[in-house]
Design an enzyme around this catalytic site. Structure first.
Site, PDB file in Angstrom:
ATOM      1  N   HIS A  85       0.787  -1.230   0.000  1.00 58.65           N
ATOM      2  CA  HIS A  85       0.000   0.000   0.000  1.00 58.65           C
ATOM      3  C   HIS A  85       0.827   1.293   0.000  1.00 58.65           C
ATOM      4  O   HIS A  85       0.262   2.373  -0.137  1.00 58.65           O
ATOM      5  CB  HIS A  85      -1.050  -0.006   1.113  1.00 58.65           C
ATOM      6  CG  HIS A  85      -0.515   0.101   2.499  1.00 58.65           C
ATOM      7  ND1 HIS A  85      -1.359   0.285   3.571  1.00 58.65           N
ATOM      8  CD2 HIS A  85       0.730   0.055   3.000  1.00 58.65           C
ATOM      9  CE1 HIS A  85      -0.639   0.351   4.684  1.00 58.65           C
ATOM     10  NE2 HIS A  85       0.623   0.207   4.352  1.00 58.65           N
ATOM     11  N   HIS A  86       2.146   1.190   0.086  1.00 60.58           N
ATOM     12  CA  HIS A  86       3.001   2.382  -0.042  1.00 60.58           C
ATOM     13  C   HIS A  86       3.553   2.559  -1.455  1.00 60.58           C
ATOM     14  O   HIS A  86       4.012   3.644  -1.805  1.00 60.58           O
ATOM     15  CB  HIS A  86       4.176   2.326   0.943  1.00 60.58           C
ATOM     16  CG  HIS A  86       3.757   2.334   2.370  1.00 60.58           C
ATOM     17  ND1 HIS A  86       2.987   3.324   2.917  1.00 60.58           N
ATOM     18  CD2 HIS A  86       4.003   1.456   3.375  1.00 60.58           C
ATOM     19  CE1 HIS A  86       2.771   3.077   4.199  1.00 60.58           C
ATOM     20  NE2 HIS A  86       3.372   1.934   4.501  1.00 60.58           N
ATOM     21  N   ALA A  87       3.545   1.529  -2.272  1.00 59.22           N
ATOM     22  CA  ALA A  87       4.086   1.626  -3.628  1.00 59.22           C
ATOM     23  C   ALA A  87       3.170   2.489  -4.492  1.00 59.22           C
ATOM     24  O   ALA A  87       1.949   2.344  -4.465  1.00 59.22           O
ATOM     25  CB  ALA A  87       4.222   0.237  -4.253  1.00 59.22           C
ATOM     26  N   ASN A 107      -0.312   5.461   1.489  1.00 55.74           N
ATOM     27  CA  ASN A 107      -0.199   6.569   0.551  1.00 55.74           C
ATOM     28  C   ASN A 107      -0.289   6.135  -0.909  1.00 55.74           C
ATOM     29  O   ASN A 107      -0.915   6.808  -1.727  1.00 55.74           O
ATOM     30  CB  ASN A 107       1.083   7.363   0.802  1.00 55.74           C
ATOM     31  CG  ASN A 107       2.328   6.509   0.821  1.00 55.74           C
ATOM     32  OD1 ASN A 107       2.342   5.398   1.360  1.00 55.74           O
ATOM     33  ND2 ASN A 107       3.402   7.006   0.250  1.00 55.74           N
TER      34      ASN A 107
END
Length: 176
Positions: free
Chosen positions: A68-70, A111
């Protein structure tokens, strides 16, 4: 959900001929075999989508990290590929769904997943996470478009997380 240049960088860094690891972010390194492992993890997510939409039974894709940060262009926060975003795009396109709800519950704001959802109107995204905390996105509570941030403070108790979780679920329910 990822551009070709990003995938090519990960693939190159994962070559069996690479001796050293390659840094993608301060905390995100690739080495031999990374890309192959990522593809196996993504397959878990896609199989879970197929299974859940095939027979209606719940599925769980056990992979770390969830990605979920990529972002579309870069790895970040231990995440090379955004498995959740790719599984969502797969569900929307292959299974021709009208919409998908993503409820992200983690210490950190997702993000990369929020950025994907902001660009995809068929997604309702809600995140319960600690703030302020890295990656320093999602710190402000409230909804913007099809995304909701429900941050809780450091040391929050179960009731605070329960309230944030309920807010997330109410948000995605109103979008369907």
């Amino acid at each position: 959900v990822h551009d070709g240049e990003h995938v090519a960088r990960v693939r190159k860094a994962s070559s069996p001929w690479r001796i050293r690891r390659t840094r993608f972010a301060p905390d995100t390194f690739a080495r031999r075999g990374t890309h192959a492992a990522l593809l196996r993890a993504q397959a878990l997510w896609l199989d879970a989508v197929d299974g859940a939409l095939g027979d209606g039974e719940a599925r769980f894709a056990l992979s770390r990290p969830p990605g979920h940060h990529a972002s579309r262009h870069a790895a970040d926060g231990f995440c090379f590929y955004n498995f959740a975003a790719a599984a969502t795009a797969y569900a929307l396109d292959k299974h021709e769904l009208d919409w998908v709800a993503l409820v992200d519950w983690d210490a950190h704001h997702g993000n990369g997943l929020a950025a994907y959802a902001a660009e995809e109107p068929r997604v309702a995204y809600a995140s319960a996470h600690q703030a302020p905390l890295w990656p320093h996105t999602g710190d402000v509570a409230g909804a913007e478009g099809n995304c909701l941030n429900a941050p809780v403070g450091r040391g929050a108790n179960a009731d605070s997380y329960g309230e944030a979780w309920a807010e997330c679920l109410d948000f995605v329910k109103t979008r369907c």
